[in-house]
Design a protein around this motif. Structure first.
Motif, short mmCIF file in Angstrom:
data_model
loop_
_atom_site.label_atom_id
_atom_site.label_comp_id
_atom_site.label_asym_id
_atom_site.label_seq_id
_atom_site.Cartn_x
_atom_site.Cartn_y
_atom_site.Cartn_z
N PHE A 100 -22.19 -18.33 10.92
CA PHE A 100 -20.95 -18.42 10.17
C PHE A 100 -20.80 -19.84 9.66
CE2 PHE A 100 -20.48 -14.99 13.16
CZ PHE A 100 -19.79 -14.01 12.46
N ALA A 101 -20.26 -19.97 8.46
CA ALA A 101 -19.98 -21.29 7.88
C ALA A 101 -18.58 -21.24 7.30
CB ALA A 101 -21.00 -21.64 6.81
N CYS A 102 -17.64 -21.95 7.93
CA CYS A 102 -16.25 -21.96 7.48
C CYS A 102 -16.03 -23.11 6.51
CB CYS A 102 -15.29 -22.08 8.67
SG CYS A 102 -13.56 -22.18 8.18
N THR A 103 -15.68 -22.78 5.28
CA THR A 103 -15.38 -23.79 4.26
C THR A 103 -13.88 -23.86 3.98
OG1 THR A 103 -15.72 -22.17 2.50
CG2 THR A 103 -17.62 -23.49 3.17
N ALA A 104 -13.08 -23.16 4.79
CA ALA A 104 -11.64 -23.11 4.54
C ALA A 104 -10.96 -24.44 4.82
CB ALA A 104 -11.00 -22.01 5.37
N CYS A 105 -11.35 -25.10 5.92
CA CYS A 105 -10.67 -26.35 6.30
C CYS A 105 -11.30 -27.57 5.64
CB CYS A 105 -10.66 -26.50 7.82
SG CYS A 105 -12.21 -26.12 8.65
N GLN A 106 -12.63 -27.61 5.53
CA GLN A 106 -13.32 -28.73 4.89
C GLN A 106 -14.49 -28.18 4.07
OE1 GLN A 106 -14.40 -32.02 7.38
NE2 GLN A 106 -12.50 -31.97 8.56
N TRP A 113 -21.54 -22.16 13.04
CA TRP A 113 -21.92 -21.72 14.39
C TRP A 113 -22.77 -20.47 14.30
CZ3 TRP A 113 -17.17 -21.06 12.19
CH2 TRP A 113 -16.61 -19.78 12.18
N ILE A 114 -23.63 -20.28 15.31
CA ILE A 114 -24.53 -19.14 15.40
C ILE A 114 -23.99 -18.14 16.41
CG2 ILE A 114 -26.87 -18.40 15.99
CD1 ILE A 114 -27.86 -21.14 15.13
N SER A 115 -24.17 -16.86 16.14
CA SER A 115 -23.71 -15.82 17.05
C SER A 115 -24.77 -14.73 17.17
CB SER A 115 -22.40 -15.21 16.55
OG SER A 115 -22.00 -14.13 17.38
N ASN A 180 -35.91 -8.78 19.61
CA ASN A 180 -35.03 -9.53 18.72
C ASN A 180 -33.70 -9.91 19.37
OD1 ASN A 180 -36.95 -9.28 16.74
ND2 ASN A 180 -35.92 -7.62 15.65
N HIS A 181 -33.66 -9.93 20.70
CA HIS A 181 -32.43 -10.32 21.38
C HIS A 181 -32.35 -11.85 21.42
CE1 HIS A 181 -29.02 -10.12 24.08
NE2 HIS A 181 -29.62 -10.98 24.89
N VAL A 182 -31.21 -12.37 21.01
CA VAL A 182 -31.01 -13.82 20.94
C VAL A 182 -29.78 -14.19 21.75
CG1 VAL A 182 -30.53 -15.78 19.43
CG2 VAL A 182 -32.08 -13.97 18.67
N ARG A 183 -29.94 -15.16 22.66
CA ARG A 183 -28.81 -15.66 23.43
C ARG A 183 -28.23 -16.88 22.74
NH1 ARG A 183 -28.28 -13.46 28.46
NH2 ARG A 183 -30.02 -12.23 29.25
N THR A 184 -26.95 -16.84 22.48
CA THR A 184 -26.30 -17.95 21.77
C THR A 184 -25.08 -18.46 22.52
OG1 THR A 184 -25.00 -16.36 20.48
CG2 THR A 184 -27.05 -17.14 19.51
#
Length: 211
Positions: A100-106, A113-115, A180-184
């Motif tokens: 995810f990449a939040c551009t709302a605040c800056q 962040w990765i999920s 393909n299981h990824v721990r984040t």
């Protein structure tokens, strides 16, 4: 003969015109900022505030990934946005790897962040080979606004095809799917729209049992 006083008056007059022009621009800019902050934009529109980026959707249709699914599937499939739960439509949820990449605040320094638990709802009609996916956003910890997911396409296609194969009777259910299981790290259920809706694999026992 050079007239010094005429030059002074000319320069003074131009300066007054310039200052008046600047004052008008500042007033126009202030009105624009005041209305943009107080006005809530409609769905799908951008926020006019100079400190905020576009407003993200809480849910995103997965039709833009349909071509990638078709390349991997061994059977014909049709994406159908109108599919809903019914006696002839199978339903489940899957956890997809993404970021995810939040551009709302800056906008120029997005919070990223990765999920490993991007919630994806899946509908499938075995009789007509129609399917649909709905991807859920997550809230940014910095501004608490939603950010839309950017999925790992290989992981998404693997999870969707695996589910469709199961519902078409092409494979047997398994206890787990380690590939393909990824721990984040821990999943933040309070910021996951799928969790708040009660459909995420971290909150739905029915979804956890479907492999």
């Amino acid at each position: 003969m050079f007239n010094f006083y005429r030059l002074v008056r000319c320069v003074s007059g131009r300066r007054q015109i310039f200052e008046h022009s600047i004052e008008q621009r500042l007033q126009h800019r202030w009105i624009h900022l005041s209305t943009s902050v107080d006005t809530k934009p409609a769905d799908g529109q951008r926020n006019n505030s100079p400190h905020q980026g576009p407003l993200a959707r809480e849910e995103v249709e997965g039709d833009y990934l349909h071509s990638a699914v078709l390349l991997r599937a061994d059977y014909d499939l049709t994406y159908d946005k109108s599919l809903v739960k019914s006696t002839t439509v199978r339903y489940g949820t899957r956890s997809i790897v993404g970021q995810f990449a939040c551009t709302a605040c800056q906008p120029h320094r997005p919070k990223m962040w990765i999920s490993g638990v991007v919630c994806a709802e899946l509908w499938f009609s075995p009789g007509t080979s129609r399917y649909r996916t709905l991807l859920h956003s997550q809230r940014c910890k910095r501004c608490n606004r939603y950010a839309e997911p950017e999925l790992d396409r290989d992981n998404y296609v693997h999870k969707i095809i695996r589910a469709l194969d199961l519902w078409k009777g092409l494979r047997q259910p398994a206890l787990s799917s380690p590939k393909n299981h990824v721990r984040t790290g821990p999943h933040d259920s309070q910021r996951c729209h799928g969790c708040l809706k009660g459909v995420c694999t971290k909150t739905s026992m029915t979804a956890q049992q479907q492999v």
